[in-house]
Scaffold this active site. Structure first.
Site, short mmCIF file in Angstrom:
data_model
loop_
_atom_site.label_atom_id
_atom_site.label_comp_id
_atom_site.label_asym_id
_atom_site.label_seq_id
_atom_site.Cartn_x
_atom_site.Cartn_y
_atom_site.Cartn_z
N ASP A 1 6.17 1.75 29.51
CA ASP A 1 7.07 1.58 30.68
C ASP A 1 8.90 1.69 30.51
O ASP A 1 8.78 0.95 29.68
CB ASP A 1 6.92 -0.11 30.76
CG ASP A 1 7.07 -0.75 31.80
OD1 ASP A 1 7.98 -0.54 32.31
OD2 ASP A 1 6.39 -1.36 32.81
N ASP B 1 10.61 0.94 35.43
CA ASP B 1 10.83 -0.44 36.37
C ASP B 1 12.59 -0.02 37.25
O ASP B 1 13.41 0.46 36.88
CB ASP B 1 11.50 -1.17 34.94
CG ASP B 1 11.09 -2.89 35.46
OD1 ASP B 1 10.53 -3.31 35.36
OD2 ASP B 1 12.29 -3.03 34.98
N GLU C 1 8.66 2.67 39.47
CA GLU C 1 8.51 1.51 40.40
C GLU C 1 9.91 1.39 41.63
O GLU C 1 10.74 0.92 40.76
CB GLU C 1 8.89 0.18 40.16
CG GLU C 1 8.35 -0.44 40.46
CD GLU C 1 8.86 -2.46 39.96
OE1 GLU C 1 8.05 -3.75 40.24
OE2 GLU C 1 9.85 -2.19 38.76
N HIS D 1 1.06 -6.22 37.02
CA HIS D 1 1.56 -7.94 36.57
C HIS D 1 2.48 -9.28 37.15
O HIS D 1 2.93 -10.03 36.27
CB HIS D 1 2.26 -7.75 35.09
CG HIS D 1 3.36 -6.81 35.28
ND1 HIS D 1 3.88 -5.64 35.79
CD2 HIS D 1 5.30 -7.09 34.71
CE1 HIS D 1 4.95 -5.57 35.91
NE2 HIS D 1 5.68 -5.72 35.30
N ASP D 2 2.95 -8.03 38.59
CA ASP D 2 3.80 -8.63 39.37
C ASP D 2 3.34 -9.97 40.76
O ASP D 2 4.30 -10.53 40.94
CB ASP D 2 4.81 -7.97 39.33
CG ASP D 2 5.93 -7.67 38.56
OD1 ASP D 2 5.99 -8.54 37.69
OD2 ASP D 2 6.24 -6.68 39.03
C1 GLC Z 1 10.19 -4.94 37.61
C2 GLC Z 1 8.81 -5.61 36.55
C3 GLC Z 1 9.04 -7.31 36.54
C4 GLC Z 1 10.25 -7.71 35.73
C5 GLC Z 1 11.40 -6.30 36.54
C6 GLC Z 1 12.76 -7.56 36.05
O1 GLC Z 1 9.50 -5.52 38.77
O2 GLC Z 1 7.58 -5.28 37.05
O3 GLC Z 1 8.31 -7.87 36.28
O4 GLC Z 1 11.01 -8.95 35.90
O5 GLC Z 1 10.88 -5.04 37.03
O6 GLC Z 1 12.91 -6.22 34.42
#
Ligand code: GLC
Length: 531
Positions: free
Chosen positions: A100, A202, A262, A322-323
């Site tokens: 990641d 990310d 993402e 995880h979100d």
């Molecule tokens: C992404 C991650 C999340 C994190 C955010 C800031 O959305 O999936 O968990 O808090 O980025 O890095």
């Protein structure tokens, strides 16, 4: 399409939240050796790659998503040697490792930021987005933080504002600075050289911000102040394309290397726009995981996704991460897994790469965290309107022993009390368990090219509870029928071929001939093959 197995296209990717997977030291936090120990389990389950949420050194304001060093392993997870052993063990089991990479922002404890804020003359000053206050000490513009409050933080030491899209401890870097760009691109090479095969990027589509820091237009409606803006100037800037090109060029220099982005505030069109030759291999589109449990809604979104990507790009599907509240909590019923089996068949038989999230295969549910135990800062800030993301990050439930076999210490988040009955050891013993079902389904998928590589043809099933589609590859034709209702339902399909059952959640006689009409059991998922 070629016949060779390409791990990220034809395989299944399993996301691990390392803090919560398996603890070998008694610290209460999972570690890399814990993942290495469980490679046998993962190989047996039948996954092809592991995406690890961040394992770089981090002060853990955002649990790893605030990185203090891109080229090291956080000691709480182990050492670089442990990591190398994990890569090696995984490789021997034909499992690829996906890192990641959190490159939109660093931790405020990253040496770059410490130096940047310390002096205007620091060589790192321009690594971040510093701006003077407007008259009256006001922030430079109206950009908000996704996690609440203003996006600009006044820094006494620096006597300027810096921008952070997430927590204030996560300053955004300045991707317009060629040195930052070079540093970041080098991070890819560093991990590729260690044997990593892929990356999850990310929030990649916010790397660039408007060069002139113009205000975002506002709009009337939206849940949070952040949503009451149109993100014209802090999202999706055209300069991003050049960076995607550079990333792709690096990846193409390594064998079967891959990147999935993402897509923040995703739409199918946006995600598709960043996917393809000279861009990323894949991007997440979260519209499916956000859908309610209705086959018509799912199918509409699948079609939108397919349409946006076109024939040349490869979709991916994800129900958990995880979100997000776990799918078994969103869609499941108490401890009953019948619905989860139907969803598993959907996820694993659509055209595209399926992503699983640790514990999904045993139907883990979200934990309920008491207010005083909330760890996720956005949960603390917004409780009780929003309770944060701790719920889906609880320790993996390995067995019924104290602490679910996850740790000998105090787990960093509470265990779900159902671990006594819902755990890997117990589901391994029970033929009818969700875990067995996932294993069977993953094996079935792997041995059926129509599911792995085939095209998809959505069908009308004549019943609004039933979802139907065909998958076809050369001379293999499979028909997938999913009954989303707990009641038995009749389906009638406009096909003139003869099919026989190949796989079902229920017992089906192998010589039950299907020619277009069928009565499905409640929560039945049935796959048939053309005779
Ligand atoms: C992404 C991650 C999340 C994190 C955010 C800031 O959305 O999936 O968990 O808090 O980025 O890095």
């Amino acid at each position: 399409m070629d016949s060779e197995f390409l791990w990220w296209r034809d395989g299944v990717i399993y996301q691990i939240y390392p803090r919560s997977f398996y603890d070998t030291t008694g610290s209460g936090i999972g570690d890399l050796n814990g993942i290495t120990e469980k490679i046998g389990y993962l190989a047996d389950l039948g996954v092809d790659a592991l995406w690890l949420s961040p394992i770089n050194p981090s002060p853990d304001v955002d649990f790893g998503y605030d990185v203090a060093d891109y080229r090291a392993i956080d000691p709480k997870f182990g050492t670089m040697a442990d990591f190398e052993r994990l890569v090696e063990t995984a490789r021997n089991a034909q499992i690829a490792i996906v890192m990641d990479l959190v490159l939109n922002h660093t931790s405020d404890q990253h040496p770059w930021f410490l130096s940047s804020r310390a002096s205007k003359n620091s060589p790192y000053r321009d690594y971040y987005l510093w701006q003077d206050a407007r008259p009256g000490g006001k922030p430079p513009n109206n950009w908000r933080s996704v996690f609440g409050g203003h996006g600009w933080e006044w820094d006494e030491q620096a006597q300027q504002y810096y921008y952070h899209m997430f927590y204030k401890e996560q300053p955004d870097v300045n991707w317009r600075n060629p040195k930052v760009r070079e540093e970041m691109l080098d991070v890819f090479r560093f991990w590729l050289d260690k044997g990593v095969k892929g990356f999850r990027l990310d929030v990649f589509n916010v790397y660039f911000k408007d060069a002139q820091f113009r205000n975002n237009p506002t709009r009337l409606f939206g849940r949070r102040p952040f949503d009451r803006q149109i993100h014209t100037h802090d999202f999706d800037q055209p300069e991003l394309m050049g960076v995607l090109h550079d990333i792709r060029t690096i990846l193409d220099g390594y064998d079967a290397a891959y990147a999935i982005g993402e897509t923040f505030l995703s739409t199918p069109e946006k995600a598709a726009g960043y996917t393809g030759k000279d861009k990323l291999h894949a991007c997440f589109n979260f519209k499916i995981s956000e859908a309610r449990r209705d086959p018509r809604v799912f199918m509409r979104r699948i079609k939108e996704w397919e349409h946006a990507l076109g024939r040349d790009n490869w979709p991916n599907y994800v129900l958990n991460n995880h979100d997000t509240v776990r799918s078994a909590t969103r869609y499941g019923q108490r401890e009953d897994d019948a619905r989860m089996k139907v969803l598993a068949v959907m996820l694993l038989t659509l055209r595209g790469t399926p992503f699983l999230y640790y514990g999904e295969e045993i139907g883990m549910r979200d934990i309920q965290v008491r207010r005083r135990d909330i760890l996720d800062p956005i949960g603390k800030r917004y409780w009780p309107i929003y309770i944060g993301r701790d719920g889906c990050r609880a320790p993996m439930q390995w067995d019924a022993s104290p602490q679910a076999g996850f740790t000998d210490g105090d787990p960093w988040l509470p265990l779900h009390p159902n671990y006594i009955i819902r755990n890997v050891a117990r589901q391994t013993k029970h033929e009818g368990s969700l875990l067995h079902f996932y294993k069977k389904m993953l094996a079935f998928r792997r041995t059926h090219p129509a599911l792995v590589k085939g095209d998809i043809l959505p069908l009308v099933a004549g019943n609004r509870s039933v979802m139907a589609y065909q998958r076809r590859f050369i001379d293999q034709k499979l028909l997938v029928l999913l009954n989303f209702s707990a009641a038995s339902k009749n389906a009638a399909l406009p096909i003139n071929a003869r099919f026989l059952p190949a796989f079902s959640t229920h017992s089906r006689s192998p010589d039950m001939l299907f020619t277009g009409r069928i009565q499905l059991e409640g929560n039945e998922a049935l796959i048939l093959y053309e005779k």
